[in-house]
Structures are given as C-alpha cells and as structure tokens.
Motif scaffolding. Structure first.
Motif, PDB file in Angstrom:
ATOM      1  N   ASN A  41       0.867  -1.093  -0.050  1.00 31.52           N
ATOM      2  CA  ASN A  41       0.012   0.034   0.043  1.00 31.52           C
ATOM      3  C   ASN A  41       0.940   1.333   0.076  1.00 31.52           C
ATOM      4  OD1 ASN A  41      -2.532  -1.494   0.643  1.00 31.52           O
ATOM      5  ND2 ASN A  41      -1.291  -1.955   2.454  1.00 31.52           N
ATOM      6  N   TYR A 213      -6.082   5.849  -2.264  1.00 33.63           N
ATOM      7  CA  TYR A 213      -6.248   4.649  -1.563  1.00 33.63           C
ATOM      8  C   TYR A 213      -7.610   4.257  -1.596  1.00 33.63           C
ATOM      9  CZ  TYR A 213      -1.353   5.467  -0.359  1.00 33.63           C
ATOM     10  OH  TYR A 213      -0.138   6.047  -0.437  1.00 33.63           O
ATOM     11  N   SER A 217      -8.801  -1.303  -2.521  1.00 33.16           N
ATOM     12  CA  SER A 217      -7.589  -1.630  -2.885  1.00 33.16           C
ATOM     13  C   SER A 217      -6.617  -1.843  -1.931  1.00 33.16           C
ATOM     14  CB  SER A 217      -7.080  -0.530  -3.746  1.00 33.16           C
ATOM     15  OG  SER A 217      -6.799   0.729  -3.217  1.00 33.16           O
ATOM     16  N   ILE A 218      -6.777  -1.568  -0.606  1.00 32.83           N
ATOM     17  CA  ILE A 218      -6.091  -1.727   0.414  1.00 32.83           C
ATOM     18  C   ILE A 218      -5.754  -3.078   0.921  1.00 32.83           C
ATOM     19  CG2 ILE A 218      -5.523  -1.195   3.168  1.00 32.83           C
ATOM     20  CD1 ILE A 218      -7.000   1.448   2.433  1.00 32.83           C
ATOM     21  N   LYS A 219      -4.590  -3.703   0.951  1.00 35.21           N
ATOM     22  CA  LYS A 219      -4.233  -5.012   1.385  1.00 35.21           C
ATOM     23  C   LYS A 219      -3.763  -5.125   2.616  1.00 35.21           C
ATOM     24  CE  LYS A 219      -2.829  -6.269  -3.329  1.00 35.21           C
ATOM     25  NZ  LYS A 219      -3.083  -5.196  -4.018  1.00 35.21           N
ATOM     26  N   ARG A 233      -9.289  -1.434   7.141  1.00 36.35           N
ATOM     27  CA  ARG A 233      -9.264  -0.813   5.713  1.00 36.35           C
ATOM     28  C   ARG A 233      -9.758   0.784   5.890  1.00 36.35           C
ATOM     29  NH1 ARG A 233     -10.675  -6.044   3.877  1.00 36.35           N
ATOM     30  NH2 ARG A 233      -9.202  -6.564   2.429  1.00 36.35           N
ATOM     31  N   GLN A 237      -6.855   3.791   5.077  1.00 36.72           N
ATOM     32  CA  GLN A 237      -6.922   4.678   4.061  1.00 36.72           C
ATOM     33  C   GLN A 237      -6.305   5.901   4.285  1.00 36.72           C
ATOM     34  OE1 GLN A 237     -10.763   6.549   3.052  1.00 36.72           O
ATOM     35  NE2 GLN A 237     -10.277   5.945   0.985  1.00 36.72           N
ATOM     36  N   TYR A 240      -2.282   5.558   5.460  1.00 30.50           N
ATOM     37  CA  TYR A 240      -1.339   5.461   4.320  1.00 30.50           C
ATOM     38  C   TYR A 240      -1.313   6.993   3.597  1.00 30.50           C
ATOM     39  CZ  TYR A 240      -0.468   0.725   5.012  1.00 30.50           C
ATOM     40  OH  TYR A 240      -0.068  -0.651   5.348  1.00 30.50           O
TER      41      TYR A 240
END
Length: 477
Positions: A41, A213, A217-219, A233, A237, A240
């Motif tokens: 990320n 973000y 899509s966040i792993k 998550r 967001q 990050y």
C-alpha cells in the motif's frame, strides 16, 4: 604551547567538520508501512531513495511503544524505569541530562519543531525555556493531532500561533528555512523535526492523498482477522495518506540539504516513536502499547555520507530506543555521559556482518486507556525471536523468521523448550541489570510519587511535576 590564534583556528576547523544532525521523528509509524519494507500500500519514493543510501536497522524496537516513554528514553538514553517516564503526559524534569544539552555543550546549535510530549503541564500549555531540555530554536506544542488546526509556540513568545494548513507541510517549510539559514555557519546544528502524522485521526489526511487509496484496493496483513478488516481498511486509507504526505516532506527536506551543500556532512535519522496495530492480532486499529511487531517495530534509517558513503545496507541487530543517543554521540565525536544506559552501536553500523543476536528490551509498565486488557509486560526482541512475559508466566514467543506475521505462539512448545529457556534467561538478566523487579503496575505510581490529577482533567491523568524521585541521570547529582 600553541598561540591563541592557532588554538582558535583549530577550534573553528573542528566545528566545521563536525556533522550536522537532522532527526526526523514520525508518530505511530510502524516499520512495515513503508515501500522499502515491502508494504504493497505504501507510496514512499523519497523514503525508499533514502533507504537505498542509508543504514537500515531492520529491527528497530521502541522500548515502550507509547509516545512519552519513547521520547524520554530517546532524549536521555535511559530506560523508562530509570527516569520514571513510563506513561503518557508525564513531565521529564529539567534536571535530566538530555540530548540537546549534550550536543549544545559540544558546540552545536539546537532546534526543535513539532510535537514535544514531555512537559506534562497540559497539552496546549506554553513551555518555558528552562523546560525545553537544551533546545534553543523552538516552534513546538506539547501535543496535538488536529493537523489542519494545529498550534505552536515560537521561542519566547507566549502567544499561541497556528501552522498554516496541514501542519506537517508547514513544519517542513520551517525546517527548510532553518537548514538554509545555517548553511553558512561554522557551528554545526542539531535539528529535531517531530511530526504528529501518521497518528490518528486518520480521516484528516489531505483529501487528494486519501483518494489514492480506495478502500477495496488496500491490502491488509494476514494477521488481521476477517471481523476486523472493514474497520482496518477504513483507518488504513487515511493512515497511508498521512504516510504519503510524510514522504513528500522527507523529499523536500533532503532536496534542501542537497541545495545548501550540507548533505554530505549531515547525519539524517528517520524513525518513529512506535507503530500501530491496524487490526493485526485482532487488536483495535488505532492502538499501540502491545508487544507485537506492528506496535514495537519502527523504521530506523541513518545516513551519514561523509563517513559511511551512499551505498545503503541493512543491519539485523536490534537497536533499542536508549541506544540511539549514545550511537549519535559516538558518530558525532561527542563524549558519551556516564548517565546514559543505552549502548553505542556504531560497531554494528561499521560492520554489518557482526553477530546479530543482541536483544532489545520491550516493556509496558502501566498500560493506559485504550489498552482494554491492561496487561503489563516485559520482553525482548532479537533479530529472530520475540519473547514476552506477563507478571505470572511466559505469554508470547515467536520465531519471526519462520513466522513474520507472528501467528503461531510458541510458548511452552516442546520443540522450542531450550530456546525459550535461553530467551527467558536473557530477559531476566536484562531486568536484573535494570533493577526492574516487575512489580504490579499500581506500585510504580507510589514509587515515583505520582498522584491522580483532579485539577487538569483526563488529558493529564497523573501529576508528577511537583514531586519527582531523584534519579542517577539528574544533572545536579
């Protein structure tokens, strides 16, 4: 005997060759959440570039993964139970011998920008010069995480001032100005830039960065259970996005160092005071204080091109918070005071093939609000193993090479019996060395004379600025 003229010339030459030091401190940034550590990320090109040319301590460990205890250990080179600084919002007495005072005595200018969190007199109170531990240039506030409405006090002015816009950007501009104004000085400088980000609130990160973000899509790390993932998550967001903003700040600082011709002879440290769980191990997303790697491990890059060149490499040996100050002093050619308890790790920097099995101490003496279980602990983190005890028995043990996400607790596993025994011996030896009897947490309030504060509300739950046990690190001892 040298003439006075020759003596002055030699002193000026010595000043001009001593390195500048820029210490960049993030708040609540875990070691895993940067691009060079492999986080899918993280968008951190400037930090990745710095890592490629710096010494990367892969196993940097926060001795106590909470803001105030870390900062006190950093400033003094001493452990939390030596200074009594084992909770947030405590006062680090001006009598303690601290980083800026030592460097100032060695001929350095000193400056501090950002979050302080060592004064214990209220998070928005003016901090007078005699409580700044030797820092001269001063644009700081005790503590705030209102990044878009962030205040500070400048030098001796008691007027509360406001950083323009998102505070990390404004603080970086101020640091750049400081670097520029010192570029022609013979006198070296120590500048600490203490950012509040990426500490929560995460949603207040710049909107244009959060857009990068999307939640889907966040792993997340494999040790985040499914029932924590939506919350994690949502917090990740903004987390990050704050990190991306931090990376932009680092890029601007490094560019200014290059433009002013000071990059070669400047020690740059990039690190954080502790990490953040973000749902790992099922823990609440915004929490720290825990003994797992997401909480205790922080990034630690140190660059000094004039001595160590620009070919980056990794050091596996753990560096603990009290080790940082003596290591910086040694790298700068400044004598290490006897009060310092951490180790000088310059040998590990000079020879990255040295044995990498030293143990870093981790502790939570008095867990506070947010840590719902409130478990005090003592433990060690080596390059390979984590071993932690609560007051009654061994609690956690991980083989971090085989199990990097710490998903298999090996305590009392017969296959690891001998290793557990050796780790326990190492921990007990460290506690004995520190005089740490691992008492029930309430006893430490009595030992250090901390009283429940009924005057200042929840932000300062205990008061210690009127009474303090005198410790061996006090300057007047």
């Amino acid at each position: 005997m040298l003439s006075m003229c020759t003596q002055n010339s030699n002193q000026a030459s010595e000043k001009s060759t001593k390195p500048n030091i820029i210490y960049i401190l993030a708040d609540q940034l875990r070691a895993q959440a940067v691009g060079y550590s492999g986080d899918p990320n993280a968008d951190t090109p400037n930090l990745d570039r710095l890592a490629a040319s710096a010494i990367n301590f892969k196993n940097a460990v926060a001795v106590s993964p909470v803001c105030t205890p870390y900062r006190a250990a950093l400033m003094t080179g001493r452990f939390p139970l030596s200074t009594g600084m084992f909770m947030n919002d405590l006062y680090l007495p001006s009598e303690e011998l601290c980083m800026a005072e030592i460097f100032k005595e060695a001929g350095y200018k000193t400056g501090y920008i950002g979050k302080w969190h060592l004064d214990g007199h209220g998070r928005e109170s003016f901090i007078p010069k005699n409580r700044r531990q030797g820092f001269e240039y001063w644009k700081a506030l005790e503590c705030t995480h209102d990044y878009n409405n962030s205040f500070y006090y400048a030098n001796e002015d008691t007027t509360k001032l406001k950083w323009e816009g998102y505070d990390a950007y404004a603080q970086t501009k101020d640091a750049q100005d400081y670097i520029r104004t010192t570029s022609t000085d013979e006198q070296p400088f120590l500048l600490m830039i203490s950012y509040g980000i990426p500490h929560f609130p995460h949603h207040t990160a710049p909107a244009e960065l959060k857009e990068k973000y999307p939640l889907d899509s966040i792993k997340l790390r494999p040790n985040v259970p499914e029932w924590r993932q939506d919350e994690a998550r949502k917090e990740a967001q903004g987390y990050y996005a704050h990190i991306l903003a931090l990376d932009l700040c680092i890029g601007n600082l490094m560019k200014t160092l290059e433009e002013t011709g000071q990059a070669e002879n400047t020690i740059v440290v990039f690190t954080a005071d502790h990490g953040e769980m973000l749902g790992s191990q099922g823990e609440p997303s915004k929490e720290k204080q825990r003994p797992w790697d997401e909480s205790i491990r922080v990034p630690f890059l140190i660059s000094y091109p004039a001595i160590y060149g620009k070919e980056g490499y990794e050091v596996n040996a753990p560096i603990n918070t009290p080790d940082i100050l003596p290591t910086l002093l040694s790298m700068s050619g400044v004598a290490i005071p006897k009060s310092i308890e951490g180790e000088d790790l310059t040998d590990f920097i000079s020879n990255n093939n040295m044995e990498d099995d030293r143990a870093a101490l981790i502790m939570s003496v008095y867990p506070f609000a947010g840590y719902h279980e409130g478990i005090p602990y003592r433990g060690i983190r080596t390059a390979r193993y984590t071993y932690v005890r609560n007051q009654d028995q061994p609690w956690l043990m991980y083989d971090n090479l085989k199990d990097p996400y710490q998903m298999e607790n090996l305590v009392n596993n017969l296959n690891y019996r001998d290793i557990q025994s050796k780790l326990d011996e190492t921990l007990q030896a460290k506690l004995k060395e520190r005089g740490d009897m691992f008492l029930p947490k309430e006893q430490y309030l009595s030992i250090w004379g901390y009283e429940v504060n009924t005057e200042r509300g929840h932000e300062i739950p205990y008061k210690n600025y009127e009474t303090k046990v005198q410790s061996p690190g006090f300057k007047n001892n």
